[in-house]
Motif scaffolding. Structure first.
Motif, PDB file in Angstrom:
ATOM      1  N   ARG A  61      13.207   3.711  -4.513  1.00 48.17           N
ATOM      2  CA  ARG A  61      11.917   3.108  -4.173  1.00 48.17           C
ATOM      3  C   ARG A  61      10.837   4.179  -4.002  1.00 48.17           C
ATOM      4  NH1 ARG A  61      12.021  -2.155  -2.716  1.00 48.17           N
ATOM      5  NH2 ARG A  61      10.377  -1.936  -1.175  1.00 48.17           N
ATOM      6  N   ALA A  64       9.773   4.976  -7.449  1.00 50.90           N
ATOM      7  CA  ALA A  64       8.913   3.921  -7.992  1.00 50.90           C
ATOM      8  C   ALA A  64       7.557   3.881  -7.306  1.00 50.90           C
ATOM      9  CB  ALA A  64       9.600   2.564  -7.842  1.00 50.90           C
ATOM     10  N   GLY A  65       7.439   4.568  -6.156  1.00 55.09           N
ATOM     11  CA  GLY A  65       6.170   4.557  -5.440  1.00 55.09           C
ATOM     12  C   GLY A  65       6.025   3.367  -4.523  1.00 55.09           C
ATOM     13  N   LEU A  66       7.130   2.659  -4.250  1.00 53.44           N
ATOM     14  CA  LEU A  66       7.040   1.473  -3.404  1.00 53.44           C
ATOM     15  C   LEU A  66       7.066   1.836  -1.926  1.00 53.44           C
ATOM     16  CD1 LEU A  66       9.342  -0.901  -5.452  1.00 53.44           C
ATOM     17  CD2 LEU A  66       6.866  -1.010  -5.229  1.00 53.44           C
ATOM     18  N   THR A  86       1.972   3.047  -7.241  1.00 53.23           N
ATOM     19  CA  THR A  86       2.990   2.417  -8.080  1.00 53.23           C
ATOM     20  C   THR A  86       2.434   1.951  -9.422  1.00 53.23           C
ATOM     21  OG1 THR A  86       4.120   1.654  -6.117  1.00 53.23           O
ATOM     22  CG2 THR A  86       4.678   0.548  -8.175  1.00 53.23           C
TER      23      THR A  86
ATOM     24  N   LYS B   7      -1.974   6.438   3.681  1.00 48.44           N
ATOM     25  CA  LYS B   7      -1.585   5.080   3.321  1.00 48.44           C
ATOM     26  C   LYS B   7      -1.437   4.222   4.577  1.00 48.44           C
ATOM     27  CE  LYS B   7       1.361   2.528   0.209  1.00 48.44           C
ATOM     28  NZ  LYS B   7       2.181   2.600  -0.967  1.00 48.44           N
TER      29      LYS B   7
ATOM     30  N   GLU C 164       6.374  -6.450  -5.815  1.00 49.30           N
ATOM     31  CA  GLU C 164       6.678  -5.062  -6.173  1.00 49.30           C
ATOM     32  C   GLU C 164       6.871  -4.930  -7.684  1.00 49.30           C
ATOM     33  OE1 GLU C 164       8.852  -3.605  -2.054  1.00 49.30           O
ATOM     34  OE2 GLU C 164      10.072  -4.121  -3.779  1.00 49.30           O
ATOM     35  N   ALA C 167       3.632  -4.681  -9.311  1.00 51.48           N
ATOM     36  CA  ALA C 167       3.023  -3.361  -9.114  1.00 51.48           C
ATOM     37  C   ALA C 167       3.632  -2.335 -10.070  1.00 51.48           C
ATOM     38  CB  ALA C 167       3.201  -2.908  -7.664  1.00 51.48           C
ATOM     39  N   THR C 168       4.949  -2.367 -10.234  1.00 58.04           N
ATOM     40  CA  THR C 168       5.570  -1.391 -11.138  1.00 58.04           C
ATOM     41  C   THR C 168       5.134  -1.650 -12.577  1.00 58.04           C
ATOM     42  OG1 THR C 168       7.557  -2.713 -11.498  1.00 58.04           O
ATOM     43  CG2 THR C 168       7.635  -1.120  -9.705  1.00 58.04           C
TER      44      THR C 168
END
Lengths: 364, 286, 264
Positions: A61, A64-66, A86, B7, C164, C167-168
């Motif tokens: 993750r 993936a940038g999550l 992401t 963030k 998610e 987003a990917t």
């Protein structure tokens, strides 16, 4: 590679390398991933293997940038993407739960990433068609995800991730929601597609069989730390520590004492091992590498004991032998015609020095 | 590290932005009014609807010294308790039937149970006026059969009859939800062990449904204590309850401090009911 | 299921209890077709005069229009306010947002008679008594908790991985919300809208405290009518309100099934 494969294809080996440098994720009260360093060559399929909670999914993750990285770097093809959001990372991610958009058709699902990239309608149409053909789902374009089986949904997820030609393909336990037979089939299919497209892929799994069968390289993790990285053969035949030896394949775990020259005392018997460690050691021997009452095994390591239990598990018979204060498990193929000794009988066990894996006692 | 911190900070201000409107409405429409009520119960009521500045316990003293308000409190509690028990008795068979029947009948019946909930209490009370008034359906029906009918409206009887019906859906749904623990196999096991139907009910079915019963009773009791529309219309100003008294003090007498004090009293009764519920729940699930 | 324990006595008992539960509502319909001057059942003759009377009754018509407008405005504002709040609470869970959720749904636990009194006193000092904006504010106090609860329940059930995945695939946060989250929330939005509308349209106790001679709502007008002269006009208006409610419920049922929305 033969070029009969339509568009979403890369030539094998042209994938982008992925490097993780000191990747760390700290939470308030524990460390999820601890200083992970990893080099993945372009076009490789690499398994992140470990028990649940070992940090493998957290690693994926972060790639993936999550989830944000606490420290360290993620390099894709030499480019630092650590703080790239992401949606700009260009990664294809396949989830355990498929994560298909429930309100869109199959075709719309697959087209979504292309739309986000502003690709023209005609090209989208062609590429969606090719991607669905690649996963054998032609003709299902207008179905909704709920109208497909689990295996078909996972194929759509795969097509959706690959159709945008991402630099890296990430797979998060993609097969664990499928039944055993389908899992086998999908395993082969994912591997085939990955090799055809030549994409670099990171595959998270807790299933050692999956990792051994599919991947070029296996990265074993435990408690956020890298335990060992290597080819399936290296991981299985030359585990770096007892944890890897027992997590990948089965192994007897015995305690012995070494004199530093490769000889060890085990239950009062001298055993020759693969390393020269002195003092207390952990000795690991795979059960199927031990023979029982084999006259041809003279000259190998030997131990005698008493048979205490026999368990028939189909393709194998598991025999438990008590020797001194240690218990040793031996596996024998049920194909063998020889009669099994009876419980309580004295037996002799033999195995080679090469199969005697020795680790210092404070290894993980 | 900086990226992560950035963030986190970004999402904190986003969350705040998303929540500000609802917090504003909640503050003006809920927090401010309730806090204001609490402080008002310690202010003196002046002649003609004015409110004194000084702190006083006189409103609370009135509640204790004036036997009228003690009677109102007592009347509220026992009428609500009676409504609760009768509602339980009327709802239990329906809930049990719902539990034991299966689709599609169950769905139809659940819709029938919910539909009164979607109908205004004013309308349903009007229906009761039509049934219970002196020339209403029930009275004329019974009179035509030669019976001597006591008045059914503008008294406690009418309030209890109407309130029971108004609150039944809540009780049925609470019971039905609580019946999840009631397994057909457990009943059959008791039967197989030689228990007759009565014993199966008293020893197995009822004890297993007690948590739902206790929850339903709490729900109906607090709703009964705070109900206003039905007691006001069916009581016709002749049944004095806490809720109706709050309205009269606020709108008719314009004694806001006393109305505020009565409101606090309702909340205290709520708190006591909740404490009693917690104890009862421990008892039945222990 | 098990027929021997669902015997005739049990069925009879349940039927009588259902009769008790439903009669007051059902009775409204025959009464609304009465030709009598006063409330009597059965009516001596039938007619539509009390339906015609609605349109001749200026107060009732004004109240109806006020209620309709009020419920519409309250519903729209409730959704606009509750939707971002529910997103923040579900997608950024923390001790603070959890505590906030409890505080924001607390008005549901409070007796409306107490809430009504509290709002009356504060609004009187703010000078918004008997005004449309005052009523909107008061109604939102009770509709917002419903909207928030329904929307957070739906959002919680929504699979986060779907967002998610988007987003990917290259979707920016606003695109994810618009293309993925919002469409997936449609059933929740429909349910919340219907619930807010019905709650606002039916609200009577709090409104009773705030409504003045200049501005009143349909339930409050009905309440006064039942108190003063419960004639068949109340029945004809009630029949129309039930019809309206039924229409709203049917729309919800069409889009997502009644059980899912109202039985938790």
């Amino acid at each position: 590679m033969p070029s009969d494969q339509p568009s979403p294809s890369r030539t094998a080996g042209t994938g982008v390398p992925l490097h993780l440098r000191g990747l760390t994720k700290k939470y308030q009260d524990f460390v999820g991933v601890d200083n992970l360093n990893l080099d993945i060559q372009g076009g490789e399929l690499v398994a992140l293997l470990g028990p649940s909670g070992c940090g493998k999914t957290t690693t994926l993750r972060m790639v993936a940038g999550l989830i944000p990285v606490t420290s360290g770097e993620i390099l894709v093809g030499g480019r630092d993407v650590t703080s790239t959001p992401t949606y700009q990372r260009d990664m294809g991610l396949v989830f355990q739960s498929y994560a298909l958009f429930p309100h869109m058709t199959i075709a719309q699902n697959v087209a979504f990433g292309l739309e986000m990239r502003g690709i023209g309608k005609d090209e989208i149409k062609a590429r969606v068609r090719d991607a669905l053909r690649m996963v054998h789902l032609e003709g299902k374009e207008d179905r909704k995800p709920t109208q497909l089986s689990g295996g078909q949904q996972q194929r759509v997820a795969l097509a959706r991730a690959l159709v945008v030609r991402p630099s890296i393909l990430l797979l998060d336990e993609p097969l664990s929601n499928l039944d055993a037979k389908l899992r086998d089939e999908m395993r082969r299919e994912i591997r085939e597609i990955q090799q055809k497209t030549g994409i670099t892929a990171l595959f998270v799994t807790h299933d050692q069989v999956e990792a051994l069968a599919m991947c070029d390289k296996i990265v074993v993790m435990q408690a956020g730390k890298l335990m060992q990285a290597g080819t399936p053969r290296e991981i299985y035949e030359a585990p770096a520590n007892p944890f890897v030896a027992s997590f990948v394949g089965r192994a007897n775990r015995l305690t012995a004492r070494g004199d530093g020259s490769g000889r060890y005392g085990l239950s009062g018997v001298e055993i020759r091992g693969s390393a020269g460690i002195s003092g207390n050691v952990t000795m690991m021997i795979r059960p199927h590498r031990i023979t029982i009452n084999d006259p041809a095994a003279a000259g190998e390591n030997g131990l005698s004991g008493r048979l205490t239990e026999v368990t028939y598990v189909g393709d194998l018979v598991q025999l438990e032998v008590a020797s001194g204060d240690q218990t040793i498990m031996v596996e024998r193929s049920t194909r063998s015609q020889e009669a099994l000794p009876t419980i309580g009988e004295s037996v002799s066990l033999n195995w080679s020095a090469a199969d005697t894996m020795v680790f210092s006692e404070d290894a993980p | 590290m900086p990226a992560a911190v950035q963030k986190e900070k970004g999402s904190a201000s986003l969350v705040a932005m998303l929540l500000v409107p609802i917090i504003v409405v909640n503050s003006i429409g809920f927090i401010l009014p309730i806090l204001n009520l609490a402080q008002l119960s310690f202010k003196e009521a002046l002649v003609g609807g004015g409110i004194g500045e000084a702190f006083t316990l006189s409103n609370w003293a009135i509640l204790i010294e004036d036997t009228f308000y003690l009677e109102v409190l007592w009347q509220s509690v026992w009428v609500s308790a009676a409504i609760t028990l009768i509602t339980l008795a009327c709802s239990y068979p329906i809930a049990l039937y719902l539990h034991r029947t299966s689709d599609p009948i169950r769905t139809v019946l659940i819709v029938l149970v919910i539909s009164p909930l979607l109908t205004s209490a004013v309308i349903r009370t009007y229906g009761w006026v039509a049934l219970l008034s002196d020339n209403g359906v029930i009275t004329s029906l019974l009179t035509s059969m030669g019976l001597n009918v006591p008045p059914l409206m503008f008294n406690t009887t009418g309030v209890i009859i109407g309130m029971t019906e108004i609150l039944m859906p809540y009780m049925i749904l609470a019971l039905f939800a609580g019946f999840g623990r009631l397994d057909q196999n457990v009943e059959d096991a008791a039967r197989a062990l030689g228990a007759n139907e009565l014993r199966v009910f008293t020893r197995v079915v009822f004890p297993l449904t007690l948590p739902g019963v206790v929850l339903g009773c709490l729900l109906v009791f607090v709703l009964a204590v705070s109900s206003f529309i039905t007691p006001k219309l069916l009581g016709g100003g002749r049944v004095f309850l806490l809720a109706t008294e709050i309205y009269d003090q606020a709108i008719v007498t314009l004694n806001w401090p006393l109305a505020a004090t009565l409101s606090m009293l309702v909340l205290i009764v709520f708190g006591l009911a909740l404490a009693l519920y917690a104890r009862a729940l421990r008892l039945v699930t222990a | 299921m098990d027929n021997n324990r669902m015997g005739l006595p049990m069925k009879l008992l349940v039927s009588i209890l259902f009769l008790y539960l439903l009669t007051p509502v059902i009775l409204v319909f025959p009464l609304s077709f009465s030709d009598d001057q006063t409330l009597a059942f059965p009516p001596s003759s039938w007619s539509l005069r009390w339906y015609r009377a609605i349109f001749g009754d200026g107060r009732m018509m004004d109240a109806f229009i006020t209620s309709l407008g009020l419920a519409t405005v309250v519903t729209l504002l409730s959704i606009v306010v509750a939707l971002p709040a529910s997103y923040a609470i579900v997608r950024f869970p923390s001790k603070v947002t959890n505590a906030l959720f409890n505080l924001l749904t607390a008005p549901l636990l409070l007796p409306t008679i107490v809430l009504g009194l509290g709002i009356l006193i504060v609004f009187a000092s703010l000078g918004v008594m008997g005004s449309f904006s005052g009523l909107v504010m008061a109604h939102m106090t009770v509709t917002l908790p419903y909207a928030l609860r329904v929307l957070t329940t739906f959002l919680t059930g929504l699979n986060l991985t779907v967002e998610e995945a988007a987003a990917t695939l290259g979707a920016r946060p606003m695109v994810v919300f618009r293309r993925i989250t919002l469409p997936a929330m449609t059933p929740g939005l429909i349910a919340a809208t219907a619930l807010c509308f019905l709650v606002s349209f039916d609200e009577v106790v709090i409104t009773l405290f705030l409504a003045g001679p200049r501005m009143t709502t349909l339930p409050v007008e009905l309440y006064h009518r039942v108190e003063m002269q419960p004639d068949p006009l109340v029945a004809s208006v009630s029949a129309l309100i039930i019809g309206l409610t039924l229409a709203v419920v049917l729309i919800v049922d069409r889009s997502l099934g009644l059980n899912k929305t109202f039985v938790k």
